[in-house]
Motif scaffolding. Structure first.
Motif, short mmCIF file in Angstrom:
data_model
loop_
_atom_site.label_atom_id
_atom_site.label_comp_id
_atom_site.label_asym_id
_atom_site.label_seq_id
_atom_site.Cartn_x
_atom_site.Cartn_y
_atom_site.Cartn_z
N GLY A 17 36.34 90.29 -7.87
CA GLY A 17 36.18 91.62 -8.47
C GLY A 17 37.22 92.61 -7.99
N LYS A 18 38.28 92.09 -7.41
CA LYS A 18 39.34 92.98 -6.94
C LYS A 18 40.44 93.10 -8.00
N ASP A 19 41.29 94.10 -7.79
CA ASP A 19 42.45 94.22 -8.66
C ASP A 19 43.37 93.02 -8.42
N GLU A 20 44.03 92.56 -9.48
CA GLU A 20 44.88 91.37 -9.34
C GLU A 20 45.98 91.56 -8.29
N ALA A 21 46.51 92.77 -8.26
CA ALA A 21 47.58 93.06 -7.30
C ALA A 21 46.95 93.56 -5.99
N GLY A 22 47.30 92.91 -4.92
CA GLY A 22 46.81 93.35 -3.63
C GLY A 22 47.44 94.68 -3.24
N LEU A 23 46.72 95.45 -2.48
CA LEU A 23 47.21 96.78 -2.09
C LEU A 23 47.61 96.78 -0.62
N LEU A 24 48.87 97.19 -0.37
CA LEU A 24 49.35 97.37 1.00
C LEU A 24 49.58 98.85 1.21
N GLN A 25 49.09 99.35 2.31
CA GLN A 25 49.27 100.78 2.59
C GLN A 25 49.89 100.95 3.96
N ILE A 26 50.93 101.77 3.99
CA ILE A 26 51.58 102.08 5.27
C ILE A 26 51.56 103.60 5.41
N GLN A 27 51.05 104.01 6.53
CA GLN A 27 50.95 105.47 6.73
C GLN A 27 51.49 105.82 8.12
N PHE A 28 52.41 106.77 8.14
CA PHE A 28 52.96 107.23 9.43
C PHE A 28 52.47 108.66 9.66
N ALA A 84 58.10 93.00 -0.17
CA ALA A 84 56.71 92.65 -0.50
C ALA A 84 56.68 91.89 -1.84
N GLN A 85 57.43 92.39 -2.81
CA GLN A 85 57.42 91.74 -4.12
C GLN A 85 58.05 90.34 -4.04
N ARG A 86 59.12 90.21 -3.27
CA ARG A 86 59.76 88.91 -3.16
C ARG A 86 58.85 87.89 -2.47
N VAL A 87 58.21 88.31 -1.38
CA VAL A 87 57.31 87.40 -0.66
C VAL A 87 56.11 87.05 -1.54
N ALA A 88 55.59 88.06 -2.27
CA ALA A 88 54.44 87.82 -3.14
C ALA A 88 54.80 86.84 -4.26
N THR A 89 55.97 87.05 -4.84
CA THR A 89 56.41 86.13 -5.91
C THR A 89 56.53 84.71 -5.39
N ASP A 90 57.11 84.57 -4.18
CA ASP A 90 57.25 83.23 -3.60
C ASP A 90 55.88 82.60 -3.36
N ALA A 91 54.91 83.43 -3.03
CA ALA A 91 53.58 82.91 -2.70
C ALA A 91 52.68 82.85 -3.94
N GLY A 92 53.18 83.24 -5.08
CA GLY A 92 52.39 83.21 -6.32
C GLY A 92 51.33 84.30 -6.34
N LYS A 93 51.65 85.44 -5.76
CA LYS A 93 50.66 86.52 -5.69
C LYS A 93 51.23 87.79 -6.30
N LYS A 94 50.35 88.80 -6.43
CA LYS A 94 50.81 90.10 -6.90
C LYS A 94 50.44 91.13 -5.84
N VAL A 95 51.30 92.13 -5.70
CA VAL A 95 51.06 93.08 -4.61
C VAL A 95 51.63 94.45 -4.98
#
Lengths: 149, 721
Positions: B598-609, B543-554
């Protein structure tokens, strides 16, 4: 490691033979790798050894039926074993000639040898995964096997 | 051996030796000539002259001795004439004898005048005496006729001429009394003078002969020396010839000389035959030699270069630096239609003489082994660097995950090859293969990205590029699939390398654990123990690698992944990988946009099993921009999947289902993480393959949630039971 340009030269030489000799184009099937063991061979196999920039073996393997029809298409009524051997050797020789023309001096190619009998095998160099390219002509399927180091 | 291998000192020494030998020879020849000239000038010519003079003097001496009796004979003839006149006898014979004696004396005197004694005082005195004496003799010697007259009366009487003759005879006899002795004395003096000269000349001749003998000995000695020199030179020449033959027969380089017409000289090294696979080079030019072995371009350049070498003013070192044949690829016909590839190194040296460049010395060396070795070294150095980088990367990967990845990938690639192997002739057959292969490759790429195996990820991405290209073609044939086979072979080879490196990395790791302190062992193990079954950490890294490539935070938050049963773990991981990439690329906005919303700069990904008795549920949610059905319909129309009217008829559910369609993507780019339209297609197929279901809920601008229902697997049911 295989190079597309090299394989194309051999495939082109094969299809070109059908275009010129049989006046009927052959089509190329879906190529694939043989990752274990050696490819199965057909009844007649024209084998050439390649050296120079690449080393290895290339052979055209065809069933008796295909070669018989090919001979008849070439107005040859004698379809004996010897004639079929000559024909498969001629295909291999034409492939070699085309490769020499297309790839120049980079490749040194031997005169063809013929291996017959589906139960036999063609010795392939170690360290290379053979590529099998099916050659469709009329209702028959032959195969061109390229194994280069 | 090339001449550059000889030291300059050796070359200088050789040149000096040859030069001094030539100078010595020239000096000896000049000395011989001088001696010869001196011998001729100082011995032979003077000797000849002295001998000649001696001969003449001896003859004159003999003459002088003979003439000493002449005055006495003249006096006797005079007395005879007087007596005969008195007895009235015949005087004719006596007068004639006198005339002969006078004439003989004249001739002798003339000869003496021409001799060495010609200017002597004694001879001048003889001439004077003889001149006076001759005056008295001439009337007697010149008498003609009869001096008598006969009569009966008086008998025989002197006539007048007889009386005059008698008078002249008496006068001559009177003169002879003084002249005969003086002439004899003078002749004796002349003889003595001549004798002295003969003695002197003899002594001179003797000296000259001794000198001549000395000269002759010297000349013989010189001739012997010349002969010795000649023999020595011949021996040296033969020795040098033998050495040259031995050198040319032994040296591994091909050596030959070129003349101004670029013709090869007659003396060549034996290796030249082996290098060029021919025995006869007579009459051949350099162009003939190279024509069938190098390209036309190389041949033309080489000939221009050799012409440059003949230029007197051209700098040899500068010319050598542009030698086009310094490492030339040549091909030889093996005779069976095949050709042998060799690499030859040509070196050119100008051979200079007194009148400039005489020849070009060409040395040819077979450097095939060196070239091949250099290439192999270069390749192996590059491979070593790549392998080292890979090894360092592999040390960061959990060994179990790596082994699992390699096994899964090998199986996937075998599947790809199986798909390729299915017979195909028509366009439809080939096109059907593309989607299947795409899914396998996309999954491999996702797994590689999760583990941080960039080399595999880039290769599979390149493979996807090929597939994408094929997908866009209007007509497909087997020829179009050749690049796939070539790339598949390359990826298989690369995986094999990774597997070997993984074994080495494992061995290194084991050694490190065995030698490190317990605390260090714990530290080494820590990174791999984090997360749920080691699944969270790789997913977060992805997630961090893809976000960095896309210029995003996650930011990734997972729950319950440690409860995923073993037989579902691979499916859950594969699905999670694709959904993470999909969410970061398509769902999460960049930091600026999120701040504006008005969102947090870092996007939130949630995975729940969430495991359950009748199956499990996997929920994946992001707080990104959500899915806008209208954009999906527009993309479908743009791609040609739907007409505008068909798109208008799609409801929200059907519109959302478009994202699972193979090749469907709203992403304009074609990056390694999105744009292929493969990820969600793969997710759907993976879920369907185990009998699961997937549903989507989304709110534009707020979130997207995938809820995946997974059926209970056999192992899971047993565990629950």
């Amino acid at each position: 490691m295989l190079e597309e340009q090299d394989i194309r030269a051999f495939v082109h030489g094969t299809t070109r033979y059908f275009e010129v000799a049989a006046q009927q184009a052959a089509s190329v099937g879906s190529p694939y790798l043989v990752t274990e063991g050696a490819p199965e061979i057909h009844d007649y196999n024209g084998v050439i050894a390649v050296s120079g920039r690449r080393n290895g073996i290339v052979y055209f393997s065809a069933p008796r039926g295909m070669l018989t029809v090919l001979l008849m298409k070439m107005n040859e009524s004698n379809v004996s074993h010897e004639y079929l051997c000559d024909l498969v050797g001629e295909v291999a020789n034409t492939i070699a000639g085309n490769v020499r023309r297309d790839l120049g001096k980079d490749f040194a190619i031997s005169v063809p040898s013929v291996v017959t009998g589906a139960g036999n095998s063609v010795d392939l160099p170690a360290g290379g995964r053979p590529v099998v390219i099916p050659i469709h002509w009329r209702s028959h399927v032959a195969k061109l096997v390229v194994c280069l180091q | 051996m090339s001449s550059r291998d000889r030291s300059p000192a050796a070359q200088q020494g050789s040149m000096t030796t040859h030069s001094s030998a030539r100078t010595r020879d020239r000096a000896a020849t000049a000395g011989f000539l001088v001696l010869l000239v001196a011998f001729i000038g100082l011995v032979l010519v003077p000797g000849y002259r002295v001998a000649d003079q001696l001969s003449a003097d001896t003859a004159v001496l003999k003459l002088a001795s003979e003439q000493r009796g002449q005055p006495a004979a003249i006096a006797k003839s005079l007395v005879t004439i007087r007596d005969r006149l008195g007895s009235r006898d015949f005087v004719g014979q006596a007068v004639k004898d006198l005339g002969g004696s006078v004439q003989g004396f004249d001739q002798s005197l003339a000869q003496l005048k021409l001799s060495a004694a010609g200017n002597s005082t004694e001879l001048r005195a003889i001439e004077s005496l003889w001149s006076d004496y001759r005056k008295a003799l001439d009337p007697v010697a010149g008498f003609k006729g009869l001096p008598y007259r006969d009569s009966y009366s008086s008998g025989t009487q002197l006539n007048s001429s007889g009386r005059q003759l008698q008078k002249d005879v008496r006068q001559a006899i009177k003169s002879s009394r003084g002249a005969t002795d003086r002439l004899d004395s003078a002749l004796a003096a002349v003889g003595a003078s001549l004798e002295r000269q003969v003695v002197t000349a003899s002594a001179t001749l003797r000296k000259l002969m001794l000198t001549g003998v000395a000269f002759a000995c010297l000349l013989v000695a010189l001739l012997a020396y010349f002969q010795w020199l000649k023999v020595r030179h011949e021996r040296l020449a033969v020795e040098a010839q033998n050495q040259t033959r031995d050198i040319l027969g032994t040296v591994k380089d091909g050596l030959f000389l070129l003349d101004a017409d670029f013709r090869i000289g007659k003396a060549c090294s034996a290796s030249l035959s082996a290098l060029f696979r021919r025995d006869d080079f007579s009459g051949m030019t350099l162009e003939d030699l190279l024509r069938d072995t190098v390209t036309e371009k190389t041949l033309a350049t080489a000939m221009k270069y050799v012409k440059l070498l003949w230029g007197e003013r051209a700098n040899e070192n500068l010319i050598r630096s542009i030698n086009p044949l310094a490492e030339v690829e040549v091909h030889f016909d093996r005779g069976d239609g095949s050709r042998d590839l060799r690499y030859l190194e040509f070196d050119f040296h100008r051979v200079k003489g007194d009148r400039g460049v005489r020849h070009i010395l060409v040395s040819v060396t077979d450097v095939t082994s060196r070239v091949m070795l250099a290439r192999e070294l270069k390749v192996s150095q590059a491979n070593a660097q790549v392998q080292m980088d890979m090894l360092l990367g592999l040390l960061q990967v959990d060994p179990d995950q790596l082994v699992s990845f390699l096994d899964d990938t090998s199986a996937a690639l075998a599947q790809v090859n199986s798909v390729l192997k299915v017979p195909a002739r028509g366009d439809g057959d080939f096109r059907a293969k593309i989607d299947q292969i795409f899914r396998e490759m996309h999954r491999i790429k996702g797994d590689a990205a999760t583990l941080g195996l960039a080399s595999v990820e880039s290769r599979t991405h390149a493979f996807e590029d090929l597939l994408q290209d094929l997908r866009q073609r209007s007509q497909l044939s087997g020829n179009d699939f050749l690049p796939l086979v070539v790339n598949l072979d390359e990826i298989l080879g690369h995986l094999q390398s990774i597997r070997e490196l993984a074994n080495r990395a494992d061995a290194l790791r084991t050694n490190a654990l065995l030698t490190a302190a317990p605390t260090a062992r714990a530290a080494t193990a820590t990174p791999h123990d984090a997360g749920e079954h080691g699944m969270t950490a790789p997913l977060d890294a992805l997630a961090q690698r893809v976000a960095t490539d896309a210029g995003k935070k996650v930011r990734l938050v997972t729950t319950g992944l440690d409860e995923v049963p073993g037989d579902l773990r691979k499916t859950v991981r594969d699905i999670a990988i694709q959904l993470v990439r999909n969410a970061v690329v398509h769902g999460i906005e960049d930091a600026g946009t999120r701040r504006g919303l008005g969102k947090d700069e870092a996007g939130l990904l949630q995975i729940q099993f969430m495991p359950g008795e009748r199956g499990s549920e996997l929920a994946f949610q992001d707080d990104g921009c959500g899915i806008v059905p209208e954009r999906l319909r527009e993309a479908a129309v743009r791609r040609g999947d739907l007409s505008a009217s068909e798109a208008q008829q799609l409801d929200t559910k059907a519109s959302l289902a478009l994202i699972f369609k193979p090749g469907f993507s709203t992403h304009d780019g074609n990056g390694r993480d999105a744009g292929r339209g493969v990820g969600l297609d793969f997710v759907l197929k993976a879920i369907q393959s185990i009998g699961g279901r997937i549903s989507i809920s989304t709110a534009p601008g707020r979130y997207t949630r995938f809820t995946i229902s997974l059926p209970a697997q056999s192992g899971q049911q047993e565990a629950v039971a």
